[in-house]
Design a protein around this motif. Structure first.
Motif, PDB file in Angstrom:
ATOM      1  N   ASP A  65       0.838  -1.187   0.001  1.00  0.00           N
ATOM      2  CA  ASP A  65       0.082   0.115  -0.101  1.00  0.00           C
ATOM      3  C   ASP A  65       0.830   1.234   0.149  1.00  0.00           C
ATOM      4  N   TYR A  66       1.966   1.204   0.676  1.00  0.00           N
ATOM      5  CA  TYR A  66       2.698   2.321   0.725  1.00  0.00           C
ATOM      6  C   TYR A  66       3.707   2.666  -0.420  1.00  0.00           C
ATOM      7  N   LEU A  67       4.146   1.473  -1.136  1.00  0.00           N
ATOM      8  CA  LEU A  67       4.905   1.672  -2.293  1.00  0.00           C
ATOM      9  C   LEU A  67       3.932   2.105  -3.697  1.00  0.00           C
ATOM     10  N   ARG A  68       2.597   1.727  -3.555  1.00  0.00           N
ATOM     11  CA  ARG A  68       2.112   2.109  -4.873  1.00  0.00           C
ATOM     12  C   ARG A  68       1.826   3.298  -4.905  1.00  0.00           C
ATOM     13  N   GLY A  69       1.645   4.113  -3.679  1.00  0.00           N
ATOM     14  CA  GLY A  69       1.619   5.512  -3.642  1.00  0.00           C
ATOM     15  C   GLY A  69       0.193   5.951  -4.500  1.00  0.00           C
ATOM     16  N   THR A  83       6.080  -8.810  -7.940  1.00  0.00           N
ATOM     17  CA  THR A  83       6.868  -8.328  -9.211  1.00  0.00           C
ATOM     18  C   THR A  83       6.499  -7.110  -9.878  1.00  0.00           C
ATOM     19  N   THR A  84       5.291  -6.567  -9.123  1.00  0.00           N
ATOM     20  CA  THR A  84       4.838  -5.377 -10.037  1.00  0.00           C
ATOM     21  C   THR A  84       5.833  -4.258  -9.990  1.00  0.00           C
ATOM     22  N   PRO A  85       6.190  -3.664 -11.175  1.00  0.00           N
ATOM     23  CA  PRO A  85       7.105  -2.795 -11.291  1.00  0.00           C
ATOM     24  C   PRO A  85       6.541  -1.197 -10.983  1.00  0.00           C
ATOM     25  N   PRO A  86       7.355  -0.506 -10.450  1.00  0.00           N
ATOM     26  CA  PRO A  86       6.986   0.894 -10.142  1.00  0.00           C
ATOM     27  C   PRO A  86       6.582   1.640 -11.431  1.00  0.00           C
ATOM     28  N   GLY A  87       5.898   2.552 -11.296  1.00  0.00           N
ATOM     29  CA  GLY A  87       5.472   3.640 -12.450  1.00  0.00           C
ATOM     30  C   GLY A  87       5.378   4.951 -11.882  1.00  0.00           C
ATOM     31  N   ARG A  88       4.731   5.875 -12.765  1.00  0.00           N
ATOM     32  CA  ARG A  88       4.442   7.308 -12.330  1.00  0.00           C
ATOM     33  C   ARG A  88       3.534   7.149 -11.212  1.00  0.00           C
ATOM     34  N   GLY A  89       3.823   7.851 -10.055  1.00  0.00           N
ATOM     35  CA  GLY A  89       3.097   7.964  -8.966  1.00  0.00           C
ATOM     36  C   GLY A  89       3.471   6.833  -7.768  1.00  0.00           C
ATOM     37  N   SER A  90       4.113   5.928  -8.223  1.00  0.00           N
ATOM     38  CA  SER A  90       4.661   5.152  -7.196  1.00  0.00           C
ATOM     39  C   SER A  90       5.681   5.765  -5.982  1.00  0.00           C
ATOM     40  N   ARG A  91       5.614   5.266  -5.010  1.00  0.00           N
ATOM     41  CA  ARG A  91       6.532   5.762  -3.956  1.00  0.00           C
ATOM     42  C   ARG A  91       8.005   5.084  -4.211  1.00  0.00           C
ATOM     43  N   LEU A  92       9.101   6.053  -4.619  1.00  0.00           N
ATOM     44  CA  LEU A  92      10.363   5.400  -4.746  1.00  0.00           C
ATOM     45  C   LEU A  92      11.149   5.806  -3.591  1.00  0.00           C
ATOM     46  N   LEU A  93      12.105   4.991  -3.166  1.00  0.00           N
ATOM     47  CA  LEU A  93      12.967   4.833  -2.084  1.00  0.00           C
ATOM     48  C   LEU A  93      14.525   5.314  -2.211  1.00  0.00           C
TER      49      LEU A  93
END
Length: 319
Positions: A65-69, A83-93
């Protein structure tokens, strides 16, 4: 940089994961050690007092929930798989950044920042797969924007089990710890054959070498993949018995040859150039494999649509 330690059970990969993490910490480098082995012994190997934090695997829904942003392609944590990759709007660390995930899940062991996947406990027996717990590490690395001079060291599951998930493709360099025995190099052959398909570099680190015959055996078996080796170490035995002191500074008493081997390993890591395109390509590939194999059927959704074709990982994504 992301570094994996793999090897046959009993090869010493957890010990070397800890030694390498302590070596980096002793130099003042930012390092995070992650225990991704089903046998959770990395904190103990790091030595000293442990300041524990909640394990990642026990909080996977909250991590998702946190990472999907605000990523519109991921409508809920339930629709997000490992395996869901990040995309625009995802929380990056950022490594050890000032964020909710690090604040909650990073403890310390032997003076080294530390995260644990979590034990495979009695409630999991017969009903769960340990790789589901490793999904938290896979998502963490997938959303991490680390750079040169920053180190994330992951102690992986023993043997070739790491290939049961796409986690093995998320590292800049994989150290395969091998004893100078036929069983010791058997995992190397498995790893080499799988890794070649994805352009993943493996560096073999010989361990428990007692003489020239042992070293010659390793050279004959693994060839140019042999990066360095550690000799039989009374200091390591004392450390395993709790007699070698705690904290990164205790490594000053490690045998000179073994300290040099750790520095050779660091130089190999620092020589790597991050290939963001390769990392992202592999992430997307393994996501689509999971989607077609089981995830769409389990979730009832088209999870291939989670791939954001306009997203470019890397330093540019930080802005």
């Amino acid at each position: 940089m992301r570094i994996a330690f793999v090897g046959k059970g009993g090869s010493g990969k957890t010990t070397l994961s800890a030694l390498f993490s302590r070596h980096l910490a002793r130099s003042g480098a930012p390092v995070l050690a992650v225990d991704g082995d089903i046998n959770q012994h990395l904190a103990e190997a790091l030595g000293g007092e442990e300041e524990s934090a909640p394990p990642l695997g026990a909080h996977l829904p909250e991590i998702k929930d946190y990472l999907r942003g605000d990523n519109p392609r991921i409508p809920s944590p339930e629709a997000m798989i490992k395996t869901t990759p990040p995309g625009r709007g995802s929380r990056l660390l950022r490594p050890l950044g000032d964020d909710e995930l690090h604040a909650r899940h990073v403890g310390r062991a032997g003076g080294v920042p530390f995260m644990a996947t979590g034990e495979f406990d009695e409630s999991d027996l017969g009903v769960a797969c340990y790789h589901s717990k490793l999904g938290a590490v896979e998502l963490y690395l997938g959303h991490l924007l680390d750079g040169p001079g920053e180190y994330v060291v992951v102690d992986m599951t023993a043997g070739a089990d790491a290939f049961a998930s796409g986690l093995f493709a998320r590292f800049d360099l994989t150290f395969l710890v091998a004893e100078p025995t036929r069983k010791g190099v058997s995992v190397y052959r498995q790893y080499r054959d799988h890794a070649e398909q994805f352009g993943i570099r493996i560096a073999v680190v010989g361990n428990k070498v007692t003489g020239e015959d042992d070293l010659l055996f390793l050279k004959e078996q693994v060839g140019d993949d042999l990066l360095t080796h550690l000799v039989h170490s009374p200091w390591i035995r004392a450390a395993e018995q709790g007699r070698a002191g705690s904290g990164p500074e205790a490594l000053a008493s490690l045998e000179p040859h073994n300290r040099h081997a750790l520095e050779v390993m660091r130089e190999a890591v620092d020589a790597e150039v991050r290939d963001w395109e390769r990392l992202h390509r592999h992430a997307v590939e393994f996501h689509l494999r999971n989607v077609h194999a089981w995830a769409d059927a389990r979730t009832g959704e088209d999870l291939a649509a989670q791939v954001d074709p306009e997203f470019v990982p890397g330093p540019a994504a930080r802005s």
